[in-house]
Each structure stands twice: as C-alpha cells, then as structure tokens.
Write a protein that holds these residues in place. Structure first.
Motif, mmCIF file in Angstrom:
data_model
loop_
_atom_site.group_PDB
_atom_site.id
_atom_site.type_symbol
_atom_site.label_atom_id
_atom_site.label_comp_id
_atom_site.label_asym_id
_atom_site.label_seq_id
_atom_site.Cartn_x
_atom_site.Cartn_y
_atom_site.Cartn_z
ATOM 1 N N LEU A 167 46.794 -11.430 -79.021
ATOM 2 C CA LEU A 167 47.936 -11.444 -78.117
ATOM 3 C C LEU A 167 47.503 -11.047 -76.711
ATOM 4 N N ASN A 209 45.683 -13.931 -74.962
ATOM 5 C CA ASN A 209 46.624 -14.925 -74.445
ATOM 6 C C ASN A 209 47.339 -14.423 -73.204
ATOM 7 N N GLU A 264 47.091 -16.208 -69.596
ATOM 8 C CA GLU A 264 48.318 -16.775 -69.037
ATOM 9 C C GLU A 264 48.794 -16.035 -67.793
ATOM 10 N N PHE A 305 49.007 -7.667 -72.616
ATOM 11 C CA PHE A 305 50.418 -7.832 -72.953
ATOM 12 C C PHE A 305 51.274 -6.695 -72.436
ATOM 13 N N LEU A 318 55.505 -14.929 -74.510
ATOM 14 C CA LEU A 318 54.392 -14.792 -75.446
ATOM 15 C C LEU A 318 54.890 -14.571 -76.877
ATOM 16 N N ARG A 357 56.111 -17.849 -78.273
ATOM 17 C CA ARG A 357 55.001 -18.725 -78.661
ATOM 18 C C ARG A 357 54.298 -18.212 -79.909
ATOM 19 N N LEU A 358 54.258 -16.908 -80.089
ATOM 20 C CA LEU A 358 53.710 -16.345 -81.327
ATOM 21 C C LEU A 358 54.554 -16.777 -82.524
ATOM 22 N N ASP A 375 52.252 -21.241 -81.209
ATOM 23 C CA ASP A 375 51.756 -22.009 -80.073
ATOM 24 C C ASP A 375 50.805 -21.232 -79.168
ATOM 25 N N LEU A 376 50.375 -20.035 -79.572
ATOM 26 C CA LEU A 376 49.370 -19.328 -78.794
ATOM 27 C C LEU A 376 47.996 -19.937 -79.068
ATOM 28 N N SER A 377 47.069 -19.741 -78.155
ATOM 29 C CA SER A 377 45.714 -20.271 -78.321
ATOM 30 C C SER A 377 44.774 -19.161 -78.796
ATOM 31 N N PHE A 399 43.987 -17.938 -81.630
ATOM 32 C CA PHE A 399 44.702 -16.986 -82.502
ATOM 33 C C PHE A 399 44.590 -17.545 -83.918
ATOM 34 N N GLN A 432 49.176 -16.963 -86.877
ATOM 35 C CA GLN A 432 50.110 -16.306 -85.966
ATOM 36 C C GLN A 432 51.563 -16.320 -86.448
#
Length: 750
Positions: free
Chosen positions: A65, A68, A72, A77, A88, A91-92, A96-98, A100, A105
């Motif tokens: 996290l 990301n 971003e 975070f 975030l 997206r978690l 859709d996070l990268s 990860f 996720q």
C-alpha cells in the motif's frame, strides 16, 4: 493508536498506517471513528494471538500500500490526504493497485474489513470497542440476557435505559469460561477418555452429539453395552458465555476446535480452483450434545410429499420437469411411518409451538405453547394473512415455559450461535444422555477422536481405532458401529476406512459414498423502514414466524420454471457483529462514512429469510482431497467438495427473492435489497452423501440406516437424506434415527 509502548505486533510506522486506514474505513464524525473506538489496538493484539498466521499479510499488505501511495502521490499512505487515502482504499477493494501480489489485494481488503468490524463491535474484552463506544455508535445496548413482552412489541427503540453491558459487566470472562468444570452426573467419568478400551462392546457410537445423544438411552435401556467416543468435552452452561466473536458459529466458532482443523476444501467444478470451504450459516460444535447446543432451535416437520419427492414431481408435472443430472429419489420411509417418532421427539425436547401449520397433521399437540409475539413478526403476519397465506409460530426446542425440570426462556437475543445460559434450550446432554448413563450401560469417553473403522476378512465391522484423550492410538472392538457425527465427518471416515472387500471405502462398492450431496441455501431480503423500529435485539432467532405455503404439495413450482419450494419467514436476534456483516444495498459502500451511516439505521431494517429446496445432482459430490490433510497430527485427508448452485436453484431463488420483496413492500419498506443466492458450501444443513434407499447401486444405507455393503455399520445423520426440502432437518433426523435405533435393538443378535 497513541500508546506505542503497548504495541505487540505493529512497529510505529505500521501502527500509524493501519490506524489511518481504519479511520478512513470508519471515520469520525459526530460519533467516534475507528481510532477512538480502538480498532488498531484490537488488531495488534489479535495478530499476536488468534490471528498470528495473518501477521505476515499485514506486513506485506501495508508495504505494498505504501509503494502505491509513493508512486501515486509521492508519500507513504499515512502522509497522503484523506481523499487520496480513499482512492487507494477503493483501488485495494477492487484489486486495481499495482505491485501488490502477496497477499492478493481483494482478500487483504476483506481481511481488513473483517478485522475492522471485530475491533468496532466485538466485546471490549478483546481490546477494541473501547468503553463500548462501538456499541454506542450503533445504539445497541450490548449484552442483556432478558427481555420483556413489552420490549418485544414496542414501537420505540429499546435502549435498556441507556445501560450498555459487556461480558465483564455480567461476570463473564472469555479467557476462563469453564469455571464449572465437567458436570457431576451419575455414570459420567470425565477421565474415562484416557482409560484402556473395554472388551468387545455391543455398540460403539462415533460421536455423542445431537443424533447419538438422543438415541443413546434406546440402546442402554435395552441392556446393550455401549461405548461412546466423543471428540469434544461435555460442556455445561458454565461454558456458555455471550461472546459473539469467540463463540458464535458465524465468527471464530471457538467451540468447534476439531472441526476448524479439518475444514473441507471446495471447488465449484472439476475445472475450478480448490479453496477452503466457506459457510453460509455456521460451523459445527464438538461437544457432548453436539451442534444443537448452539443452533437456532427451529424444529419443524417435513411434509408428507417430501418423502416421495421424485414420484411427486413425476405425478404432478412429468419426469421431464426434473432438471438435467438431478438425482433426487424417494425415501424408503413415509411420513406416516415417521409420525409417531416425530411426536415422541417433540415431547422429549419439549417443543414450543402450536398446531396452526395447515400442511402438517400431527397425532398429538406440541407440549409447550408458542413463543410470544414480537414486532416484526406481527407486521409480517398481518401482511401475509392479507395475501391469503398461512403464517405460524416456528416450533422451537426452547422452553416457552418451564418443562421437564428446566426453566422457561428469558427471550435472550444471544441465542443462535450460543449455548443456553439457563438450560432453556434443549440438547441431549440435558436429559437423554444422563438417562442412558444412569443405566450403567453407557461408557461415555470424551476427547476421543475416531480415525478409522475396522472390519474383518469378510468386510464386516469389528470396531474402530481412535485417539484417546492422551493422543494415544487405541482399538475398541464392537459388534456394531454407529457413525453419529456430522455429515462431513461420517463421509470422511467411510472413505478413509478401506479393506480388501472395500478398496474405495466402506459403503462405497457402488461408488455412492459422497454422491447426491446437498447444502441448504439461506438468503435474506432486507428492507428499510424509516418510520418503523423493529427492536430485533430483544429476542432470539427462535422467536420467528414462518410460511410453509410455498413448500406445500399445492404449490405449483413448475408453473414458474423450476422444481422445489421455499419457506419464507421472519425472526428476531440481531447482534452487533451480525449488524456489521449484514448484506448491503447496492448503492451503499462497504466502508467509509456511507457504511457507518447505514449501520446506524439497523433498528429500521426488516428482513425476510428465504430457506429453499436444494436438489441433488451428479455434479455435486464429496471425496477425499488428494493433497490437503487436517491439522490433527494424523495426516487424515480432509474432504473436497465439488459443488455449485444449478440453474433450477438459481431460478427458484430469484422467484422467492421477488416474493420476499413483495412482502417487505407491503410491510412498508421504502427500499429493499437482497443477499446472494449462494453464500457458502457449508450451511449446517448439509445433507446426503450416504443416501438411504432400497437399491445398493443407488444408495449407501437402508431404511434402518445400516450400510448396504458393510454389515454392522450404521450412519445416523443427515448424510442419509435423499432430499433437502426447505425445512430445517434436525427434527426429521431425530425421528429417522430414533426409529432406526429401536429397530436395531429389536433385531440385535448377541
């Protein structure tokens, strides 16, 4: 979390990150948010104990996290703006996070959400819900073990005078809930599980739960020597505490230690990925008396046509009406044959109810009056009667008034998922097992786990091997072996026990063990009633109203494109964690202020429960998992369940979801939303797999529950059922097993 020196799991950075994460998922407004309620403290302690295996997920998840957030927004975070943190988290949730990968996720988000709910609304004994602030945000008064008739019916919120009670306030301690020790009952030796086996017994019972406990006096009072091997302890009301997180079968299910170590695996089809089974209702308890100790206590009779369902369908609509690959069969028993046994069980238990179900005829009235009315039930009743339907109070195994030396109910809402705090809810440990022990013919051994059924060279049963209370492997010889565990364990033992005569498992020479498996569908449709207060926290789930109209022989299901029926009902019992995990409307987020605001409206939620028929299919079956073993140390394979909801059942659910919605609309709901049709492969109504029938090629046991190809072996459980109607199966299981036990005694050969 400010007291960094009290951290057990998180370092300072991860603590701040987790706190920020949970605060966005349940933010402060006019009411406290996750931080003030103490969610991080709860999770920190849980990861040092019950959830230790998930500690690594938190470490990897938080690091991912942060990566990301840095990519971003250029900051970890915890340093991102609230709106950036929300992006975030969103997206978690959607995956859709990268960068990860471990943990997955979406699974990590669901874990966070589960732990958030627990930290907010579990009893303060677990370190969260500080000063009961989570309950105060909800307006739920917490642990109150008695409710009045006025509280059941009032249209004003029941607040208990603003008194929020926890377990500690009532003297309960989840760390030491067994102060009373084993019961002092004539004939019961709590140390017997470590003693040497006896000489050959007439009967060995594998499990002294709901089924074995009911029939034990039949054998003992007939003079047979009975050894009962029970994997769990003998629990008493001293063990039962109002601990929703630790005890309830829909959360940690702490009284099912054995079952939790052998959870079946599940896949939807042979080509699907295998995962740990999920549960739509709850897990099993391991104990003398069995899982009925913590059930909702609904005890209903099947209808006469359920016992000849294949013939019924063919006569009503033709064989072509049956879905493809459906294997439903008639029972080798009729309603008329079982009716006297239904009646005897109802009086043994002391069932509370009345004779107002028009679809079931009984030879004697129920022994106790029905439970008193409650607000949601009264509104539901008025509406469905106007629809020319026939509501009636659910018959339940809880005393509405004193019966057989046991007290009446206090209308405690901490009921389904919990043992009875005053013995008003019946289980075999209260009457039938003590009666069997008093004969001197029942040798009950707790903490003894059977691992194999033994046979001789001819394939006839000779006894069992078991692990005694010290973990030593023992052999108990017997003329007869009765499998009286839950459906899953009975099937597992039969498949695991092989010999030259039964190379694929006992009872399985025709490949029928594990076939024709059915799990009950449970679903709900909820409604929002802005001007109505239901106070569903003022009574147990046993306080319910039910309709059998749509499961009667008169209901033309084929007209609507499916075969089967459903019972629709409404019930009490709504506890804090139940509120937090209830199905959400599609337009309500699963976290954030919207989620928080929705939960605060729980006292305006009404619900109709859908309990539906589920037919057996060739493609739904159980087998031993080829890779996964249990955590017992013996390395026994767990079960693998191949199971999915079929088109017939999906159509059925959509139809009854519409009926439930119609009822809620008539009750005054301004908004309705429904839960999924299929929420888990285990439901506590898991039936089939050792089907009863007259033909060995198509079944496993006969009408007396003896295994066709293994003389001396019996299966006393719902595994024997050929049909899964939309009615709770426990009462029918008891009637079938009582009949079988008496027939075994009548024909027993020394």
């Amino acid at each position: 979390m400010s007291d960094v020196d009290t951290l057990l799991t998180f370092n300072a950075h991860r603590s701040r990150t987790v706190s920020a994460l949970f605060e966005r998922m349940f933010p402060a407004d006019d009411d406290p948010g996750a931080t003030e309620i103490g969610v991080t403290r709860y999770v920190d302690r849980a990861l040092d104990g019950e959830y230790e295996e998930q500690k690594r997920w938190y470490q990897l998840g938080i690091d991912a996290l942060d990566r990301n957030a840095e990519a971003e927004y250029g900051a970890p975070f915890v340093e991102c703006a609230p709106e950036e943190q929300d992006v975030l988290i969103g997206r978690l949730e959607t995956g859709d996070l990268s960068d990860f990968h471990t943990p997955p996720q979406e699974e990590f988000f669901e874990l966070l959400r589960q732990h958030l709910q627990e930290g907010l609304f579990a009893d303060p004994a677990y370190g969260g819900n500080k000063d009961k602030k989570g309950w105060k945000v909800l307006g739920h008064p917490g642990v109150h073990l008695e409710n009045s008739a006025e509280e059941n019916l009032t249209d004003e919120p029941v607040t208990k005078g603003g008194e929020y009670q926890s377990m500690a306030d009532l003297g309960f301690d989840p760390e030491n809930s067994s102060d009373g020790g084993p019961p002092d009952i004539d004939g019961f030796d709590p140390q017997a599980g470590a003693k040497a086996p006896t000489d050959e017994a007439d009967v060995v019972m594998v499990g002294m739960g709901a089924m074995g406990g009911l029939v034990a006096p039949v054998f003992a009072e007939a003079g047979l020597d009975v050894v009962a091997l029970e994997a769990g302890p003998w629990r008493t009301k001293d063990d039962f505490i109002p601990d929703e997180l630790g005890h309830a079968y829909y959360r940690r299910a702490g009284m099912g230690e054995k079952f939790n170590k052998e959870t079946p695996q599940w896949r939807r089809s042979e080509n699907d990925e295998t995962r740990e089974a999920t549960f739509s209702l709850g897990r099993m308890m391991n104990s003398v008396g069995g899982s009925v100790i913590h059930y909702g206590a609904w005890l209903r009779r099947f209808h006469p046509h359920h016992f000849r369902y294949r013939s019924f369908v063919e006569e009503q609509w033709s064989e072509d009406a049956l879905p493809d690959n459906c294997t439903v069969a008639d029972w080798p028993l009729s309603y008329d044959e079982l009716e006297p046994y239904y009646t005897r069980v109802e009086h043994e238990v002391g069932i509370s109810g009345n004779d107002s179900n028009p679809y079931v005829e009984r030879s004697e009235p129920l022994p106790n009056k029905p439970f008193r009315p409650f607000r949601q039930g009264e509104i539901f009743t008025d509406v469905v009667e106007d629809m020319d339907l026939n509501p009636y109070p659910v018959p339940v195994g809880v005393n509405s008034e004193p019966y057989d030396g046991r007290p009446g109910t206090t209308y405690c809402a901490w009921n389904s998922g919990f043992g009875s705090f005053n013995d008003a809810k019946w289980h075999p440990g209260l009457s039938s097992i003590p009666r069997a022990l008093r004969t001197g013919n029942l040798d009950l051994r707790t903490y003894c786990r059977v691992v194999e059924i033994l046979t001789d060279d001819d394939g006839e049963v000779t006894g069992v091997e078991y692990l005694d209370a010290n973990g030593d492997r023992r052999t108990q010889h017997a003329k007869t072996v009765i499998l009286a565990s839950y459906t899953f364990e009975n099937i597992r033992l039969m498949l695991h026990s092989t010999d030259e005569t039964h190379p694929d498992g006992l009872g399985n020479n025709h490949g029928q063990v594990g076939k024709h498996f059915m799990t009950k569908m449970f679903s709900d449709v909820s409604g929002y009633f802005p001007d109505t207060v239901f106070n569903r926290h003022t009574g147990p789930a046993a306080q319910g109203i039910i309709l059998d109209d749509y499961d009667s022989a008169a209901f033309d299901s084929a007209k609507h494109g499916f075969v089967g029926g459903s019972t629709l009902g409404t019930e009490n019992q709504l506890l804090p964690l139940q509120i937090s995990q209830a199905t959400l409307p599609e337009d309500v987020s699963s976290w954030g202020k919207e989620y928080k605001d929705h939960l605060k409206e729980w006292n305006h939620w009404g619900a109709v429960r859908i309990q539906s028929t589920n037919l057996p299919y060739e493609s739904n079956y159980i087998e031993l998992d080829p890779q996964k073993t249990d955590e017992s140390g013996e390395g026994m394979p767990v079960l693998r369940i191949t199971y999915d909801l079929r088109e017939n059942e999906r159509k059925l659910h959509e139809f009854f979801r519409g009926k439930a919605t119609e009822i809620l609309d008539e009750m005054g709901a301004t908004e309705t939303w429904g839960g999924p049709a299929f929420t888990g492969v285990g439901s506590s109504h898991d039936l089939g797999g050792c089907r009863m029938g007259t033909e060995p090629e198509q079944s496993v046991v006969d009408a007396d529950l003896e295994v066709h190809d293994t003389p001396g072996l019996y299966v006393y459980s719902g595994a024997a059922f050929p049909m899964c109607p939309s009615i709770n199966p426990t009462l029918t299981m008891w009637a079938v097993c009582l009949r079988a036990a008496e027939n075994l005694v009548a024909n027993f050969e020394d």
